[in-house]
Structure formats: C-alpha cells, structure tokens
Design a protein around this motif. Structure first.
Motif, PDB file in Angstrom:
ATOM      1  N   ALA A  47     -26.249  48.445 -10.121  1.00  0.00           N
ATOM      2  CA  ALA A  47     -25.550  48.204  -8.860  1.00  0.00           C
ATOM      3  C   ALA A  47     -26.299  47.137  -8.062  1.00  0.00           C
ATOM      4  N   PRO A  48     -25.565  46.319  -7.321  1.00  0.00           N
ATOM      5  CA  PRO A  48     -26.230  45.267  -6.538  1.00  0.00           C
ATOM      6  C   PRO A  48     -27.289  45.809  -5.572  1.00  0.00           C
ATOM      7  N   LEU A  49     -27.026  46.936  -4.926  1.00  0.00           N
ATOM      8  CA  LEU A  49     -28.021  47.500  -4.008  1.00  0.00           C
ATOM      9  C   LEU A  49     -29.253  47.986  -4.752  1.00  0.00           C
ATOM     10  N   ASP A  50     -29.057  48.540  -5.947  1.00  0.00           N
ATOM     11  CA  ASP A  50     -30.204  48.947  -6.761  1.00  0.00           C
ATOM     12  C   ASP A  50     -31.021  47.733  -7.206  1.00  0.00           C
ATOM     13  N   ALA A  51     -30.333  46.647  -7.518  1.00  0.00           N
ATOM     14  CA  ALA A  51     -31.032  45.420  -7.914  1.00  0.00           C
ATOM     15  C   ALA A  51     -31.863  44.877  -6.754  1.00  0.00           C
ATOM     16  N   LEU A  52     -31.300  44.870  -5.561  1.00  0.00           N
ATOM     17  CA  LEU A  52     -32.052  44.407  -4.397  1.00  0.00           C
ATOM     18  C   LEU A  52     -33.230  45.323  -4.087  1.00  0.00           C
ATOM     19  N   ALA A  53     -33.033  46.620  -4.241  1.00  0.00           N
ATOM     20  CA  ALA A  53     -34.101  47.577  -3.949  1.00  0.00           C
ATOM     21  C   ALA A  53     -35.245  47.475  -4.951  1.00  0.00           C
ATOM     22  N   SER A  54     -34.977  46.953  -6.129  1.00  0.00           N
ATOM     23  CA  SER A  54     -36.023  46.879  -7.156  1.00  0.00           C
ATOM     24  C   SER A  54     -36.894  45.631  -7.037  1.00  0.00           C
ATOM     25  N   ILE A  55     -36.583  44.729  -6.124  1.00  0.00           N
ATOM     26  CA  ILE A  55     -37.380  43.519  -5.944  1.00  0.00           C
ATOM     27  C   ILE A  55     -38.669  43.872  -5.208  1.00  0.00           C
ATOM     28  N   ASN A  56     -39.794  43.510  -5.802  1.00  0.00           N
ATOM     29  CA  ASN A  56     -41.100  43.760  -5.200  1.00  0.00           C
ATOM     30  C   ASN A  56     -41.525  42.495  -4.457  1.00  0.00           C
ATOM     31  N   LEU A  57     -41.554  42.562  -3.135  1.00  0.00           N
ATOM     32  CA  LEU A  57     -41.853  41.388  -2.317  1.00  0.00           C
ATOM     33  C   LEU A  57     -43.264  40.858  -2.565  1.00  0.00           C
ATOM     34  N   ASP A  58     -44.228  41.749  -2.783  1.00  0.00           N
ATOM     35  CA  ASP A  58     -45.597  41.295  -3.050  1.00  0.00           C
ATOM     36  C   ASP A  58     -45.664  40.434  -4.308  1.00  0.00           C
ATOM     37  N   VAL A  59     -44.982  40.866  -5.356  1.00  0.00           N
ATOM     38  CA  VAL A  59     -44.984  40.112  -6.616  1.00  0.00           C
ATOM     39  C   VAL A  59     -44.269  38.777  -6.431  1.00  0.00           C
ATOM     40  N   MET A  60     -43.159  38.779  -5.708  1.00  0.00           N
ATOM     41  CA  MET A  60     -42.414  37.540  -5.499  1.00  0.00           C
ATOM     42  C   MET A  60     -43.240  36.514  -4.714  1.00  0.00           C
ATOM     43  N   PHE A  62     -46.566  36.443  -4.517  1.00  0.00           N
ATOM     44  CA  PHE A  62     -47.664  36.031  -5.399  1.00  0.00           C
ATOM     45  C   PHE A  62     -47.198  34.950  -6.367  1.00  0.00           C
ATOM     46  N   LEU A  63     -46.073  35.180  -7.036  1.00  0.00           N
ATOM     47  CA  LEU A  63     -45.562  34.207  -7.996  1.00  0.00           C
ATOM     48  C   LEU A  63     -45.182  32.891  -7.319  1.00  0.00           C
ATOM     49  N   PHE A  64     -44.573  32.973  -6.146  1.00  0.00           N
ATOM     50  CA  PHE A  64     -44.192  31.762  -5.423  1.00  0.00           C
ATOM     51  C   PHE A  64     -45.409  30.892  -5.141  1.00  0.00           C
ATOM     52  N   PHE A  65     -46.449  31.497  -4.575  1.00  0.00           N
ATOM     53  CA  PHE A  65     -47.625  30.701  -4.224  1.00  0.00           C
ATOM     54  C   PHE A  65     -48.398  30.239  -5.457  1.00  0.00           C
ATOM     55  N   MET A  66     -48.393  31.008  -6.537  1.00  0.00           N
ATOM     56  CA  MET A  66     -49.037  30.540  -7.762  1.00  0.00           C
ATOM     57  C   MET A  66     -48.294  29.334  -8.337  1.00  0.00           C
ATOM     58  N   PHE A  67     -46.965  29.358  -8.277  1.00  0.00           N
ATOM     59  CA  PHE A  67     -46.198  28.215  -8.760  1.00  0.00           C
ATOM     60  C   PHE A  67     -46.385  27.004  -7.845  1.00  0.00           C
ATOM     61  N   VAL A  68     -46.514  27.229  -6.550  1.00  0.00           N
ATOM     62  CA  VAL A  68     -46.760  26.118  -5.622  1.00  0.00           C
ATOM     63  C   VAL A  68     -48.104  25.475  -5.937  1.00  0.00           C
ATOM     64  N   ILE A  69     -49.141  26.283  -6.106  1.00  0.00           N
ATOM     65  CA  ILE A  69     -50.470  25.752  -6.421  1.00  0.00           C
ATOM     66  C   ILE A  69     -50.452  25.047  -7.775  1.00  0.00           C
ATOM     67  N   GLY A  70     -49.872  25.695  -8.777  1.00  0.00           N
ATOM     68  CA  GLY A  70     -49.823  25.106 -10.115  1.00  0.00           C
ATOM     69  C   GLY A  70     -48.990  23.844 -10.164  1.00  0.00           C
ATOM     70  N   GLY A  71     -47.855  23.844  -9.496  1.00  0.00           N
ATOM     71  CA  GLY A  71     -47.001  22.666  -9.477  1.00  0.00           C
ATOM     72  C   GLY A  71     -47.640  21.513  -8.732  1.00  0.00           C
ATOM     73  N   GLY A  72     -48.315  21.817  -7.628  1.00  0.00           N
ATOM     74  CA  GLY A  72     -48.979  20.774  -6.854  1.00  0.00           C
ATOM     75  C   GLY A  72     -50.114  20.134  -7.614  1.00  0.00           C
ATOM     76  N   THR A  73     -50.883  20.925  -8.331  1.00  0.00           N
ATOM     77  CA  THR A  73     -51.988  20.350  -9.092  1.00  0.00           C
ATOM     78  C   THR A  73     -51.483  19.570 -10.299  1.00  0.00           C
ATOM     79  N   ARG A  74     -50.364  19.979 -10.874  1.00  0.00           N
ATOM     80  CA  ARG A  74     -49.833  19.268 -12.038  1.00  0.00           C
ATOM     81  C   ARG A  74     -49.180  17.950 -11.637  1.00  0.00           C
ATOM     82  N   VAL A  75     -48.390  17.960 -10.567  1.00  0.00           N
ATOM     83  CA  VAL A  75     -47.689  16.753 -10.139  1.00  0.00           C
ATOM     84  C   VAL A  75     -48.675  15.711  -9.617  1.00  0.00           C
ATOM     85  N   GLU A  76     -49.622  16.143  -8.815  1.00  0.00           N
ATOM     86  CA  GLU A  76     -50.581  15.216  -8.220  1.00  0.00           C
ATOM     87  C   GLU A  76     -51.768  14.944  -9.137  1.00  0.00           C
ATOM     88  N   ARG A  77     -51.852  15.669 -10.238  1.00  0.00           N
ATOM     89  CA  ARG A  77     -52.974  15.558 -11.170  1.00  0.00           C
ATOM     90  C   ARG A  77     -54.311  15.781 -10.462  1.00  0.00           C
TER      91      ARG A  77
END
Length: 111
Positions: A47-60, A62-77
């Motif tokens: 169910a859509p509400l169950d899907a929304l309830a299963s999202i862990n904000l801490d993990v999201m 964490f992943l967002f900022f890790m991708f920002v750091i990784g992407g920034g270091t890769r693009v800018e070398r």
C-alpha cells in the motif's frame, strides 16, 4: 500468489541492475529501482501509505550526503574533504579501527 509478484519484481530488478543494458537501452540503477517500486505499488503488493511509512529518513539523509560528497570529489577531481579523510583513516591514531584491545595494545607497544 500474494508474495509471488514482489519476488518476481525483486528478481527482475536485481537482474536489470546487474546487466544494465538490454539491446540498445541502457538502464541506470535509479531507473530500475523506480520501475520496481512503481510495479509493486501498481499491483497492490504494498500500500502507498505502507511504502511511505517504511522510508527511513536517517538512511536517506546519509545516502544523499554520501552521494553529494562522492559526486563532488569525482566531478571536480578533488581529494576527499579533510574531515572525511580523518574519519576514514582514524586521524592517524594506531588501532582505532581494531576489533580487539590486544591488537591496539600491540600496535601501541611497537610505537
């Protein structure tokens, strides 16, 4: 039958992530995951509400900022930021990542 659809979707998602290309069509990981999520939502497997309830904000976040750091270091070398380097190397202190106190004591005796 209720668990068969999500299982089939999971196998297809894993295969598409592994292959990433079918014919002339290239798939990105986020596209495959989005299609898999849409498939289980469209079939009513979750169910859509169950899907929304299963999202862990801490993990999201964490992943967002890790991708920002990784992407920034890769693009800018650029090297990783100093704080990240300190976290990964333990600040140069011996035995910081050791799993037993005996290895930390052994490394401090050698110094």
């Amino acid at each position: 039958m209720g668990t068969l659809i999500p299982l089939v979707v999971l196998v297809i998602v894993f295969l598409l992530i592994a292959v990433r290309k079918i014919g002339n069509v290239n798939f990105r990981i986020w596209q495959v995951m989005l299609l898999g999520a849409a498939a289980v939502l469209a079939t009513g497997s979750i169910a859509p509400l169950d899907a929304l309830a299963s999202i862990n904000l801490d993990v999201m976040l964490f992943l967002f900022f890790m991708f920002v750091i990784g992407g920034g270091t890769r693009v800018e070398r650029l090297p990783p930021p100093p704080l990240l380097s300190l976290l990964l190397t333990g600040g140069g202190r011996p035995g910081i990542w050791s799993f037993s106190s005996s290895s930390a004591q052994a490394s401090s005796r050698r110094s």
